[in-house]
Design a protein around this motif. Structure first.
Motif, short mmCIF file in Angstrom:
data_model
loop_
_atom_site.label_atom_id
_atom_site.label_comp_id
_atom_site.label_asym_id
_atom_site.label_seq_id
_atom_site.Cartn_x
_atom_site.Cartn_y
_atom_site.Cartn_z
N LEU A 30 0.82 -1.32 -0.03
CA LEU A 30 -0.04 0.07 -0.05
C LEU A 30 0.78 1.07 -0.06
CD1 LEU A 30 -2.63 1.51 0.15
CD2 LEU A 30 -2.72 1.19 2.54
N ALA A 31 1.81 1.19 0.88
CA ALA A 31 2.98 2.41 0.98
C ALA A 31 3.40 2.59 -0.47
CB ALA A 31 4.00 2.19 1.72
N ALA A 32 3.95 1.72 -1.35
CA ALA A 32 4.18 1.81 -2.83
C ALA A 32 3.38 2.20 -3.63
CB ALA A 32 4.89 0.56 -3.30
N LEU A 33 2.07 1.77 -3.33
CA LEU A 33 1.04 2.44 -4.23
C LEU A 33 0.74 3.97 -4.17
CD1 LEU A 33 -1.44 1.77 -6.20
CD2 LEU A 33 -2.86 1.53 -4.20
N VAL A 34 0.61 4.35 -2.87
CA VAL A 34 0.62 5.72 -2.57
C VAL A 34 1.71 6.45 -3.26
CG1 VAL A 34 0.43 7.30 -0.85
CG2 VAL A 34 -0.65 5.18 -0.46
N LYS A 35 2.91 5.98 -2.99
CA LYS A 35 3.98 6.84 -3.52
C LYS A 35 4.04 6.87 -5.09
CE LYS A 35 7.20 5.88 0.34
NZ LYS A 35 8.39 5.10 0.59
N ALA A 36 3.44 5.95 -5.62
CA ALA A 36 3.33 5.85 -7.14
C ALA A 36 2.28 6.51 -7.89
CB ALA A 36 3.23 4.54 -7.79
N ASP A 37 1.19 6.50 -7.25
CA ASP A 37 -0.01 7.35 -7.44
C ASP A 37 -0.03 8.55 -7.37
OD1 ASP A 37 -1.68 5.57 -8.66
OD2 ASP A 37 -3.32 5.32 -7.16
N ILE A 38 0.86 9.73 -6.38
CA ILE A 38 0.76 10.83 -6.12
C ILE A 38 1.21 11.44 -7.58
CG2 ILE A 38 2.22 12.54 -4.95
CD1 ILE A 38 1.82 10.81 -2.57
N PRO A 39 2.42 11.21 -8.11
CA PRO A 39 2.79 11.84 -9.19
C PRO A 39 2.04 11.36 -10.52
CG PRO A 39 4.35 9.93 -8.79
CD PRO A 39 3.46 10.18 -7.65
N ARG A 40 1.65 10.25 -10.49
CA ARG A 40 0.81 9.90 -11.87
C ARG A 40 -0.52 10.60 -11.90
NH1 ARG A 40 -3.82 6.39 -12.86
NH2 ARG A 40 -3.97 5.93 -10.73
N LEU A 41 -1.29 10.70 -10.66
CA LEU A 41 -2.49 11.60 -10.72
C LEU A 41 -2.26 13.03 -10.79
CD1 LEU A 41 -4.46 9.06 -8.08
CD2 LEU A 41 -4.89 9.27 -10.55
N GLY A 42 -1.13 13.46 -10.21
CA GLY A 42 -0.59 14.95 -10.06
C GLY A 42 -0.73 15.45 -11.44
N LYS A 43 -0.22 14.78 -12.50
CA LYS A 43 -0.01 15.04 -13.85
C LYS A 43 -1.31 15.38 -14.36
CE LYS A 43 1.63 13.58 -18.31
NZ LYS A 43 0.67 13.52 -19.08
N ILE A 44 -2.32 14.29 -13.89
CA ILE A 44 -3.67 14.78 -14.40
C ILE A 44 -4.19 16.19 -13.83
CG2 ILE A 44 -6.24 13.81 -14.48
CD1 ILE A 44 -5.08 11.00 -14.44
N VAL A 45 -3.92 16.21 -12.51
CA VAL A 45 -4.58 17.54 -11.95
C VAL A 45 -3.94 18.92 -12.33
CG1 VAL A 45 -4.39 18.74 -9.78
CG2 VAL A 45 -4.74 16.25 -9.42
N ARG A 46 -2.64 18.61 -12.75
CA ARG A 46 -1.79 19.88 -13.29
C ARG A 46 -2.27 20.13 -14.51
NH1 ARG A 46 2.20 17.44 -10.41
NH2 ARG A 46 2.99 16.45 -12.33
N GLU A 47 -2.57 19.12 -15.47
CA GLU A 47 -2.99 19.21 -16.85
C GLU A 47 -4.57 19.97 -16.68
OE1 GLU A 47 -2.69 15.60 -18.65
OE2 GLU A 47 -0.37 15.99 -19.37
#
Length: 319
Positions: free
Chosen positions: A296-313
């Motif tokens: 779960l810790a690894a998923l959180v760390k991976a999803d933050i930048p992945r979803l951050g890209k969508i938020v920024r765009e």
């Protein structure tokens, strides 16, 4: 010196005894969203199982607001003594890291991950009065009427919100986002037609769809849901690469002893394997979880930048 050594031995013994007797009082389970939503449903499904296993009540406490920020901040600042746990989602622990410029907690540093409870798609649903029967028809309607229609969500930063923002980015349509304080408040407005559409969690959108009160146009995941096999994915509906999977997890405050985290994980993972619990989760249109704390810790760390890209765009920033 002898008195100091004696005191140290007593303190060490007391600490060990405290660890052995945990839990010796009721636990609280903070849900950072209003009653009636998926996070709340899962908490009330798992909490009694955990209480039975630990021999202490596990009291569910809803602390909704700001897309999960209010309850998540409360959980982050709670003592790491094993008596407070809480629900965490793709929004509170991944999307919000980029959406809010001043988030009052760190999704990675301030929590001890316990386990994944479930993953599920969101459903793009519309009120029948909108008069559309497909994603293509909805896009055409929105392009012909820029900013006339709105989509609702369980709050800013939720997977429902970002699902809508990604839809806007990929289609070029213009519509307003209306955040609610949880799905429990959104659904009545969808049913009345006050709100035209939403990218709502499957668990709360499916019952009114099944009853014919809302119309499902697509699922947000890369694969179709077995509960609505005739409903296409957004990728199949012309938005190639579209994929938002909502996840629901359990966290404790940072500093919670590893042995307590391990015990809670073991009991929850055991409950998630029970046929009765699995069926109830699957009936919500979700897949039961069971990730280890490290996974779960690894998923959180991976999803933050992945979803951050969508938020920024999308430009969807909340202050």
């Amino acid at each position: 010196m002898k008195r100091v050594l004696t005191l140290l031995v007593v303190l060490a013994f007391s600490g060990a005894a405290a660890g052995q007797t945990w839990p010796s009082k009721p636990m609280r389970y903070i849900v950072p969203f209003a009653p009636g939503g998926t996070t709340d449903i899962l908490a009330r499904l798992v909490a009694p199982k955990l209480a039975d296993a630990l021999g202490q009540p596990v009291i569910v406490e809803n602390r909704a607001g700001a897309g999960g920020v209010v309850g998540s901040e409360l959980l982050a600042k709670a003592p790491g003594d094993g008596y407070t746990i809480g629900g965490g989602t793709i929004s509170s622990h991944a999307i919000n890291a980029t959406l809010y410029s001043k988030l009052p907690y760190d999704p990675v540093r301030d929590f001890a991950p316990i386990t994944m409870l479930a993953t599920q798609p969101n459903l793009l649903v519309v009120h029948p009065s909108l008069g559309v029967n497909s994603v293509a028809e909805l896009i055409a309607l929105l392009k012909a009427n820029p900013n006339k229609y709105s989509f609702g969500s369980a709050g800013s930063g939720t997977s429902q919100h970002i699902s809508g923002e990604l839809f806007k980015t990929m289609t070029g349509v213009s519509m307003q986002h209306i955040p609610y304080k949880g799905s429990g408040q959104l659904i009545p407005d969808l049913l009345s037609g006050t709100m035209s559409m939403a990218f709502e969690n499957f668990a709360t959108a499916y019952p009114p769809v099944k009853a014919g009160r809302l119309k499902a146009l697509a699922v947000t995941t890369a694969k179709r849901s077995p509960l609505v096999p005739d409903v296409p994915t957004l990728g199949e509906s012309g938005l190639a690469g579209y994929d938002i999977t909502s996840w629901q997890a359990m966290f404790a405050p940072a500093g919670t002893p590893k042995e307590i985290v391990a015990r809670i994980y073991a009991e929850v993972a055991k409950a998630l394997k029970e046929s009765e619990v699995r069926k109830k989760i699957q009936d919500l249109g979700a897949d039961p979880g069971g990730m280890t704390p490290d996974e779960l810790a690894a998923l959180v760390k991976a999803d933050i930048p992945r979803l951050g890209k969508i938020v920024r765009e999308s430009g969807a920033i909340v202050d």
